[in-house]
Design an enzyme around this catalytic site. Structure first.
Site, mmCIF file in Angstrom:
data_model
loop_
_atom_site.group_PDB
_atom_site.id
_atom_site.type_symbol
_atom_site.label_atom_id
_atom_site.label_comp_id
_atom_site.label_asym_id
_atom_site.label_seq_id
_atom_site.Cartn_x
_atom_site.Cartn_y
_atom_site.Cartn_z
ATOM 1 N N ASP A 1 0.886 -1.170 0.000
ATOM 2 C CA ASP A 1 0.000 0.000 0.000
ATOM 3 C C ASP A 1 0.920 1.215 0.000
ATOM 4 O O ASP A 1 2.138 1.103 0.147
ATOM 5 C CB ASP A 1 -0.887 -0.017 1.261
ATOM 6 N N TYR B 1 -0.889 8.312 -2.609
ATOM 7 C CA TYR B 1 -1.158 7.878 -3.980
ATOM 8 C C TYR B 1 -2.383 8.616 -4.543
ATOM 9 O O TYR B 1 -2.471 8.856 -5.745
ATOM 10 C CB TYR B 1 -1.468 6.380 -4.021
ATOM 11 N N CYS C 1 -4.609 -1.633 -1.703
ATOM 12 C CA CYS C 1 -4.830 -0.209 -1.921
ATOM 13 C C CYS C 1 -5.795 -0.044 -3.090
ATOM 14 O O CYS C 1 -5.544 -0.562 -4.183
ATOM 15 C CB CYS C 1 -3.482 0.446 -2.249
ATOM 16 N N ASN C 2 -6.888 0.667 -2.848
ATOM 17 C CA ASN C 2 -7.873 0.886 -3.913
ATOM 18 C C ASN C 2 -7.292 1.761 -5.021
ATOM 19 O O ASN C 2 -7.502 1.511 -6.212
ATOM 20 C CB ASN C 2 -9.118 1.574 -3.344
ATOM 21 N N THR C 3 -6.559 2.790 -4.626
ATOM 22 C CA THR C 3 -6.029 3.751 -5.595
ATOM 23 C C THR C 3 -5.013 3.090 -6.523
ATOM 24 O O THR C 3 -5.012 3.327 -7.740
ATOM 25 C CB THR C 3 -5.361 4.935 -4.849
ATOM 26 N N CYS D 1 -10.999 3.229 0.837
ATOM 27 C CA CYS D 1 -9.540 3.411 0.926
ATOM 28 C C CYS D 1 -9.108 2.588 2.124
ATOM 29 O O CYS D 1 -9.770 2.619 3.173
ATOM 30 C CB CYS D 1 -9.215 4.888 1.128
ATOM 31 N N THR D 2 -8.015 1.836 1.982
ATOM 32 C CA THR D 2 -7.648 0.897 3.050
ATOM 33 C C THR D 2 -7.179 1.583 4.330
ATOM 34 O O THR D 2 -7.066 0.935 5.368
ATOM 35 C CB THR D 2 -6.570 -0.080 2.557
ATOM 36 N N HIS D 3 -6.907 2.873 4.263
ATOM 37 C CA HIS D 3 -6.580 3.591 5.496
ATOM 38 C C HIS D 3 -7.815 3.796 6.379
ATOM 39 O O HIS D 3 -7.699 3.901 7.600
ATOM 40 C CB HIS D 3 -6.007 4.976 5.175
HETATM 41 N N1 DGL Z 1 -4.709 3.325 1.055
HETATM 42 C C1 DGL Z 1 -4.890 3.723 -0.282
HETATM 43 C C2 DGL Z 1 -6.232 3.301 -0.877
HETATM 44 O O1 DGL Z 1 -6.763 2.297 -0.501
HETATM 45 C C3 DGL Z 1 -4.565 5.118 -0.709
HETATM 46 C C4 DGL Z 1 -4.016 6.110 0.196
HETATM 47 C C5 DGL Z 1 -3.234 7.218 -0.513
HETATM 48 O O2 DGL Z 1 -3.838 8.168 -1.012
HETATM 49 O O3 DGL Z 1 -2.028 7.063 -0.552
HETATM 50 O O4 DGL Z 1 -6.748 3.945 -1.757
#
Ligand code: DGL
Length: 266
Positions: free
Chosen positions: A13, A45, A76-78, A187-189
């Site tokens: 991620d 990201y 990570c979705n992005t 988003c995984t965060h």
């Molecule tokens: N954790 C990431 C996601 O799932 C993106 C976080 C980022 O913007 O870096 O999209």
């Protein structure tokens, strides 16, 4: 390099967010050894170009292949919307799990017919997300909310700070006003914000994330390829392209224990 059953699984991620997925993988598949890279040197990201993220995906994939990983999880979705198609093309025989906002289960769950999506700008602007809406959300109204700045605050590890509460409320309030009864954490965060979210939204609102589904998909793929581990217990190794010291400090809060963290130089 031969990739046998006891080879590790690579997971990455942009930062600590993927630990929410790593936790689900470890719960479901405790015998698997896991390699985790937090690309903190290039976070967020969500505000980078798709081409930049696609290149980071290739860098990560090459690293994990050098380490002998038998499978890859893009936690990570992005990164998935930007890079998964390219990775599938490059490594057609390598089991690979990506993730995307849980539009399908949310559309099935909503009673009000209004679904909210909290995600990064990159995810929400992608063609892949538009295709997801076309495919699964034809009968519901979807209210999208990009959340710039949130990931950076989550990376500090202070998940209940006044600053994070204020920023999050600014993103969640419009979804409540629009009548959403189901909110996708795209988003995984964001799963790390569930305690704070639960404090600010009615209990009747359903929060949906995809960490557990990703773990199940990994299990299915490993099983299909006859690659499930036969080891007694897997071990986990960490790298970050940011500060290993920072990551080491935050790890015990978001992962079950403090592990060694190495610098990822690419
Ligand atoms: N954790 C990431 C996601 O799932 C993106 C976080 C980022 O913007 O870096 O999209």
């Amino acid at each position: 390099m031969a990739r046998g059953n006891d080879a590790p699984v690579g997971v990455f991620d942009s930062g600590v967010g993927g630990l929410s997925v790593l936790g689900e993988i470890h719960r479901l598949l405790p015998h698997e050894s896991l390699l985790y890279v937090a690309d903190c040197g290039h976070i967020p990201y969500g505000e980078k170009t798709p081409e930049f993220i696609r290149q980071r995906c290739v860098t990560m994939a090459e690293f994990f292949r050098e380490q002998g990983a038998k499978a890859l999880v893009i936690a990570c979705n992005t990164a998935t919307v930007a890079g998964v198609a390219d990775l599938r093309e490059r490594y057609p025989d390598w089991p690979l799990v990506g993730m995307e906002p849980a539009v399908k289960p949310a559309a099935a769950a909503t009673q009000t017919g209004v679904v909210g999506v909290l995600a990064t700008t990159g995810t929400l602007q992608s063609a892949k997300f538009a295709a997801l809406l076309d495919r699964f959300a034809a009968d519901v109204r979807v209210v999208t909310q990009p959340c710039p700045g949130l990931v950076e605050l989550i990376e500090t590890g202070d998940l209940l700070s006044p600053a994070i509460r204020q920023l999050l409320w600014g993103y969640v309030q419009p979804l409540l006003e629009a009548g959403c009864d189901t909110i996708i954490l795209g988003c995984t965060h964001y799963p790390f914000l569930k305690p704070l979210l639960r404090d600010m939204i009615p209990m009747s609102i359903t929060l949906i994330d995809t960490g557990a589904a990703v773990a199940r998909q990994l299990q299915r793929l490993l099983s299909q390829h006859d690659l499930l581990s036969s080891a007694n217990a897997g071990e986990t190794q960490f790298w970050t392209s940011g500060s290993p010291e920072n990551f080491r400090n935050i790890l015990p809060m978001l992962w079950k224990k403090s592990d060694s963290v190495r610098f990822f130089a690419s």
